[in-house]
Scaffold this active site. Structure first.
Site, short mmCIF file in Angstrom:
data_model
loop_
_atom_site.label_atom_id
_atom_site.label_comp_id
_atom_site.label_asym_id
_atom_site.label_seq_id
_atom_site.Cartn_x
_atom_site.Cartn_y
_atom_site.Cartn_z
N LYS A 1 0.84 -1.20 0.00
CA LYS A 1 0.00 0.00 0.00
C LYS A 1 0.87 1.25 0.00
CE LYS A 1 -0.18 -0.64 4.97
NZ LYS A 1 -0.97 -1.20 6.08
N TYR B 1 14.13 30.57 7.21
CA TYR B 1 12.93 31.31 7.62
C TYR B 1 12.91 31.44 9.14
CZ TYR B 1 11.13 30.84 2.91
OH TYR B 1 10.96 30.93 1.56
C1 LIG Z 1 -0.19 -2.04 6.88
C2 LIG Z 1 -0.74 -3.31 7.34
C3 LIG Z 1 0.11 -4.39 7.66
C4 LIG Z 1 1.61 -4.26 7.67
O1 LIG Z 1 2.03 -3.72 8.90
P1 LIG Z 1 3.59 -3.46 9.19
O2 LIG Z 1 3.58 -2.94 10.58
O3 LIG Z 1 4.03 -2.46 8.19
O4 LIG Z 1 4.28 -4.77 9.03
C5 LIG Z 1 -0.48 -5.59 7.95
N1 LIG Z 1 -1.83 -5.74 7.98
C6 LIG Z 1 -2.66 -4.73 7.72
C7 LIG Z 1 -4.12 -4.94 7.77
C8 LIG Z 1 -2.15 -3.47 7.40
O5 LIG Z 1 -2.98 -2.47 7.15
#
Ligand SMILES: *Cc1c(COP(=O)(O)O)cnc(C)c1O
Length: 383
Positions: free
Chosen positions: A28, A257
């Protein structure tokens, strides 16, 4: 970024769960900012440490993008899709993760319309709260989901998500596991027997052996972010820029800034061609952020601008325009990890990586290929 190390981390997280475990790599948010196309090719291509069971995304659009890359295997869409997106999910052959009866009924109607048996996974809420059906109401929703799915849907999987598996205390994670097992045990037996289950994120896979479930969903660990005590991956991403300007300034000169930094003595400052427009958080400057130049650490001074970050090079008389500045990664004996940057910014590695913007060119390396030219060369060196 180093694709060979991405695969090494994938292998390590697989082995931590079970010798025969399979992965649902979470890709993702553009594979946590690193570039979904290269990551999918590295994890699903000929050099992959094992064909993924599925890829995990958050949104239907991300799932469609995976189809665009030619991935024909399973795609699990983990965030609860807004109702309007389920039709697109069906057309792209995605597997949604559903969290309520209305969505199951909606998915079943679409299956009827299309004349297909559509798969789905069901999330059980064991404490994460943002999605899923409540674990202790399984006696209500178990039969209702079964009935809504009958004849039209394939209830393929059931899962939960841990909220604290990267914390020192694993008791809350164990409690969530117990709740999940309770929910499974109370599902109609015929349904339960046909289900695959998956529970572990990176932290739970590495620190709890994935509770022995041979299907794991790692994200951050693949990409080089730590997943709690004892779960330290090989570094994957580097962030480098070039020195654009070096100047000697007198005591009393100010920078950035708000002119928040004043030279206390004659100093040597370097302007680095990177800023928050590239995803370098402004909070890094106030958190004592450092960079590496010529194998030595140099502090960030003043506020980070959109395109430029100023550093103090007073101890580095040889540094000159064109030299590489490392914001994340190794240079000589020094190394700055993504977790160090996150800590200084008061956030987590996930936010640092997903915040790297499109302006930064992503470059993918295998093995110990020369990562960057230490001096000169056009443009900025790669992430
Ligand atoms: C993002 C996500 C993961 C992965 O989690 P990590 O901490 O990055 O390993 C696993 N399961 C779900 C449902 C997620 O949304």
């Amino acid at each position: 970024m180093r694709l060979d190390r991405l695969r090494e981390n994938a292998l390590a997280v697989t082995r931590a769960a079970a010798p025969t475990a399979r992965l649902i790599p979470m890709v993702k948010a553009n594979a946590y900012g690193l570039g979904v196309e290269a990551v999918v090719r590295a994890l699903a291509g000929p050099s992959s440490p094992g064909e993924p069971w599925a890829f995990g995304v958050a949104t239907v659009a991300e799932g469609e993008a995976l189809r665009g890359l030619g991935w024909q295997g399973r795609v699990l869409v983990f965030a609860p899709p807004p109702p309007g997106e389920l039709r697109r999910a069906a057309h792209a052959g995605l597997t949604p993760c559903l969290s309520d009866l209305d969505s199951v009924a909606h998915w079943a109607r679409l299956a009827g319309e299309l004349g297909e048996t559509l798969p789905f996974h069901l999330e059980v809420d064991t404490g994460m709260g943002r999605a899923g059906l409540l674990w202790d109401r399984v006696d209500e929703w178990g039969p209702a989901v079964t009935a809504a799915a009958a004849g039209r849907l394939r209830w393929e999987g059931c899962f939960t998500h841990f909220h604290s598996a990267d914390e020192p205390d694993l008791a809350p994670t164990d409690l969530q596991w117990d709740r999940f097992v309770h929910a499974l045990d109370h599902l109609p037996a015929a349904v339960r027997e046909g289900l695959v289950v998956h529970v572990a994120n990176s932290a739970a896979a590495l620190r709890r052996g994935g509770f022995g479930v041979p299907l794991v969903r790692p994200g951050i660990y693949l990409y080089g972010g730590g997943a709690g005590e004892g779960a330290i991956p090989r570094p994957v991403a580097s962030l480098r820029a070039r020195l654009a300007l070096v100047k000697e300034v007198p005591a009393g000169a100010t920078v950035g800034y708000g002119a928040t930094y004043t030279a206390r003595r004659p100093e040597r400052w370097g302007s680095v061609a990177i800023g928050y427009g590239d995803g370098l958080p402004r909070a890094l400057a106030t958190g004592g952020g450092e960079v590496i130049v010529h194998g030595a650490r140099a502090p960030i001074i003043g506020r980070i601008s959109m395109d430029v970050t100023t550093i103090d090079l007073t101890g580095l008389p040889d540094a000159r325009p064109g030299d590489v500045v490392t914001l994340i990664g190794r240079d000589g004996a020094e190394e700055i990890g993504v977790d160090e940057v996150a800590r200084r910014c008061g956030t987590i590695s996930y936010e640092i990586l997903t915040g790297l913007t499109a302006r930064l060119p992503r470059v993918y390396l295998e093995g110990d290929a020369e990562e960057w030219a230490p001096r000169g060369g056009p443009g900025n060196p790669p992430v």
